[in-house]
Every structure is written in C-alpha cells, then in structure tokens.
Design a protein around this motif. Structure first.
Motif, mmCIF file in Angstrom:
data_model
loop_
_atom_site.group_PDB
_atom_site.id
_atom_site.type_symbol
_atom_site.label_atom_id
_atom_site.label_comp_id
_atom_site.label_asym_id
_atom_site.label_seq_id
_atom_site.Cartn_x
_atom_site.Cartn_y
_atom_site.Cartn_z
ATOM 1 N N GLN A 1 0.825 -1.203 0.000
ATOM 2 C CA GLN A 1 0.000 0.000 0.000
ATOM 3 C C GLN A 1 0.865 1.261 0.000
ATOM 4 N N LYS A 2 1.974 1.170 0.717
ATOM 5 C CA LYS A 2 2.907 2.293 0.802
ATOM 6 C C LYS A 2 3.441 2.639 -0.594
ATOM 7 N N ILE A 3 3.823 1.622 -1.362
ATOM 8 C CA ILE A 3 4.349 1.839 -2.706
ATOM 9 C C ILE A 3 3.280 2.462 -3.599
ATOM 10 N N GLU A 4 2.043 1.966 -3.450
ATOM 11 C CA GLU A 4 0.916 2.498 -4.220
ATOM 12 C C GLU A 4 0.757 3.994 -3.943
ATOM 13 N N LEU A 5 0.896 4.383 -2.668
ATOM 14 C CA LEU A 5 0.726 5.791 -2.291
ATOM 15 C C LEU A 5 1.858 6.656 -2.827
ATOM 16 N N LEU A 6 3.072 6.127 -2.810
ATOM 17 C CA LEU A 6 4.205 6.884 -3.370
ATOM 18 C C LEU A 6 3.972 7.100 -4.855
ATOM 19 N N ASP A 7 3.524 6.047 -5.536
ATOM 20 C CA ASP A 7 3.232 6.181 -6.966
ATOM 21 C C ASP A 7 2.091 7.166 -7.204
ATOM 22 N N ALA A 8 1.144 7.245 -6.245
ATOM 23 C CA ALA A 8 -0.026 8.130 -6.395
ATOM 24 C C ALA A 8 0.308 9.595 -6.103
ATOM 25 N N GLY A 9 1.521 9.858 -5.579
ATOM 26 C CA GLY A 9 1.889 11.254 -5.394
ATOM 27 C C GLY A 9 2.348 11.624 -3.998
ATOM 28 N N ALA A 10 2.404 10.653 -3.064
ATOM 29 C CA ALA A 10 2.994 10.966 -1.763
ATOM 30 C C ALA A 10 4.490 11.204 -1.969
ATOM 31 N N ASP A 11 5.106 12.034 -1.117
ATOM 32 C CA ASP A 11 6.497 12.425 -1.330
ATOM 33 C C ASP A 11 7.505 11.433 -0.765
ATOM 34 N N ASP A 12 7.167 10.840 0.365
ATOM 35 C CA ASP A 12 8.144 9.992 1.039
ATOM 36 C C ASP A 12 7.401 9.200 2.102
ATOM 37 N N TYR A 13 8.131 8.329 2.777
ATOM 38 C CA TYR A 13 7.479 7.558 3.826
ATOM 39 C C TYR A 13 8.411 7.328 4.996
ATOM 40 N N LEU A 14 7.814 7.029 6.134
ATOM 41 C CA LEU A 14 8.547 6.622 7.321
ATOM 42 C C LEU A 14 7.934 5.314 7.776
ATOM 43 N N THR A 15 8.778 4.368 8.176
ATOM 44 C CA THR A 15 8.260 3.106 8.681
ATOM 45 C C THR A 15 8.338 3.115 10.200
ATOM 46 N N LYS A 16 7.234 2.738 10.852
ATOM 47 C CA LYS A 16 7.210 2.671 12.317
ATOM 48 C C LYS A 16 8.040 1.487 12.788
ATOM 49 N N PRO A 17 8.782 1.558 13.858
ATOM 50 C CA PRO A 17 8.995 2.776 14.650
ATOM 51 C C PRO A 17 10.090 3.627 14.019
ATOM 52 N N PHE A 18 9.952 4.960 14.065
ATOM 53 C CA PHE A 18 10.975 5.831 13.506
ATOM 54 C C PHE A 18 11.486 6.768 14.593
ATOM 55 N N SER A 19 12.676 7.297 14.398
ATOM 56 C CA SER A 19 13.237 8.201 15.394
ATOM 57 C C SER A 19 12.774 9.618 15.100
ATOM 58 N N VAL A 20 12.833 10.457 16.119
ATOM 59 C CA VAL A 20 12.478 11.864 15.984
ATOM 60 C C VAL A 20 13.388 12.536 14.944
ATOM 61 N N ALA A 21 14.678 12.186 14.989
ATOM 62 C CA ALA A 21 15.645 12.773 14.051
ATOM 63 C C ALA A 21 15.266 12.427 12.616
ATOM 64 N N GLU A 22 14.854 11.181 12.406
ATOM 65 C CA GLU A 22 14.472 10.724 11.073
ATOM 66 C C GLU A 22 13.231 11.484 10.592
ATOM 67 N N LEU A 23 12.258 11.646 11.488
ATOM 68 C CA LEU A 23 11.031 12.375 11.148
ATOM 69 C C LEU A 23 11.357 13.801 10.712
ATOM 70 N N LEU A 24 12.202 14.481 11.487
ATOM 71 C CA LEU A 24 12.539 15.877 11.183
ATOM 72 C C LEU A 24 13.326 15.977 9.874
ATOM 73 N N ALA A 25 14.241 15.024 9.663
ATOM 74 C CA ALA A 25 15.043 15.039 8.434
ATOM 75 C C ALA A 25 14.147 14.869 7.210
ATOM 76 N N ARG A 26 13.210 13.926 7.288
ATOM 77 C CA ARG A 26 12.298 13.684 6.161
ATOM 78 C C ARG A 26 11.430 14.906 5.878
ATOM 79 N N ILE A 27 10.968 15.568 6.934
ATOM 80 C CA ILE A 27 10.139 16.770 6.768
ATOM 81 C C ILE A 27 10.945 17.869 6.083
ATOM 82 N N ARG A 28 12.188 18.058 6.541
ATOM 83 C CA ARG A 28 13.053 19.092 5.943
ATOM 84 C C ARG A 28 13.253 18.842 4.451
#
Ligand code: CA
Length: 228
Positions: free
Chosen positions: A87-114
């Motif tokens: 489903q994640k791949i389908e969403l990326l193909d549909a136009g989502a920019d990126d993804y995070l897989t749970k569990p993720f670190s705060v640093a990873e979340l902020l880096a992806r947002i930036r």
C-alpha cells in the motif's frame, strides 16, 4: 514563518509524540484521527505539510492522497507499519512524497520533513540541477559527474537514472517511477534493467559498491540518493 503540519494518526501515543516533537521544533501542529476528520480540516484550510498514517479507522490514506494531489502540491509524508509495504508503494506512486516506517526516530522524522519541504520549495522556485555530497558532484546543466576529483564517463541511460535521483535527492523514488521516467511507461515491470544500471552506477560512483553511501536501496520500494 510558522509552518503548519496536519498529523493524521489514530494511535494516541504516536500522535502525542509527533505533536510534541513538532511543536518543540516550532511547527504549528493540527491533528486528526480519521480520514473524515482530516478531510473536514483540509476543506477548511491547507497545511504546509501533511503527515499521514496509512491504517486509519475509517479507511486508508490513499483516498486522501488522491484528493489532495488533484489540487495541491503540498508535501505528503506517509507513515506506515512494516506489513503495509504494498500500500505504501501504491501511495508513493499516487503522489505521496516519502514515507517513514514505524517505529521511527524523531531525528528521522525531522530530516524527512526538511527534505520534503525543501524539495517542494525548490520545485516551485527552480528545478534542482546541482547535487553535492562528500566526494560526489553532479551538475545536470553542465552534464558532469565528478567523483573523488575525477570526471566520470556515464552512458546516457546511467546519466538519466542518476539525474532522476538528483531531482528527488533525499527522497525515495519507487521502482515504478524510475522505470517510467528513465525507460518509459511500458517498462514498469522491467525491474532487472534498474538493478543492472544501478549496479553499473554504483561501480562508478561508490568507493565500495557493496556498501553504497550515495545510491541507497530502499528494500522492496526503490532507491534514494543520500543528502547531507
Ligand atoms: Ca493507525
């Protein structure tokens, strides 16, 4: 300028963690617990970035991505559990920019947002044409690739593949997206092309192709060009 984030997440603990983390970082955080609540909020006003959990009580994020993408270019980050790979791949193909897989670190979340914000910002202003990280410099305008001080010779297809990753530097690009953009829409099933050319690129660019530092594999999803 305060950036507004809409976090769509039904798990109260994860929602609270993301909300407090992003508030501390200076974001204006709104939350929704379902597709219907998120839809209502999005009709009212548009955030600068959308953080979207895949498994929601009244449906999945796919409907939201499609709705938002029809009219808006804001960055969408998908948050998924490991078992939601397809489903994640389908969403990326549909136009989502990126993804995070749970569990993720705060640093990873902020880096992806930036990265997502920077990418959307530069897409509006001017296309990314130069990429530089450590021993690698790519200039899409001059058509040059310099590695450890030496200019590399790439085949046209190798250059096209690298250029596609440079334009999305720091973000995952799915196998389907790469195959479509480099070879054409009729080649989306030919993942062996991708493996072959990625291998060639790595052998030219990476110090140790078996331990790539630039051309990163996102297992089962696609590839990501590393950024600082
Ligand atoms: Ca969930």
């Amino acid at each position: 300028m305060t950036l507004r984030v809409l976090v769509v997440e039904d798990d109260p603990e994860i929602r609270a963690l993301i909300q407090s983390t992003l508030s501390v970082e200076g974001f204006d955080v709104q939350t929704a617990v379902s597709v219907s609540e998120a839809t209502a909020l999005l009709c009212h006003s548009l955030p600068d970035i959308l953080l979207l959990d895949l498994g929601l009580p009244d449906g999945n994020g796919a409907t939201l991505v499609q709705k938002v993408r029809k009219h808006h270019a804001l960055p969408i980050l998908v948050v998924s559990a490991r078992h939601q790979e397809a489903q994640k791949i389908e969403l990326l193909d549909a136009g989502a920019d990126d993804y995070l897989t749970k569990p993720f670190s705060v640093a990873e979340l902020l880096a992806r947002i930036r990265v997502a914000l920077r990418h959307r910002g530069t897409t509006v202003a001017a296309a990314v044409t130069v990429h530089e990280l450590d021993d690698l410099q790519v200039d899409l305008t001059l058509h040059t690739v310099v590695s450890r001080g030496r200019e590399l010779h790439l085949t046209p297809t190798e250059f096209k593949l690298l250029a596609r990753l440079v334009r999305s530097a720091g973000r995952v690009v799915t196998h389907r997206q790469l195959l479509t953009d480099v070879w054409g829409a009729e080649f989306t099933e030919h993942t062996h092309y991708l493996r072959l050319y990625m291998g060639q690129l790595r052998s030219k660019i990476e110090i140790d192709p078996a331990e790539p530092r630039h051309l990163l594999t996102e297992t089962g999803v696609g590839y990501r060009l590393a950024v600082s």
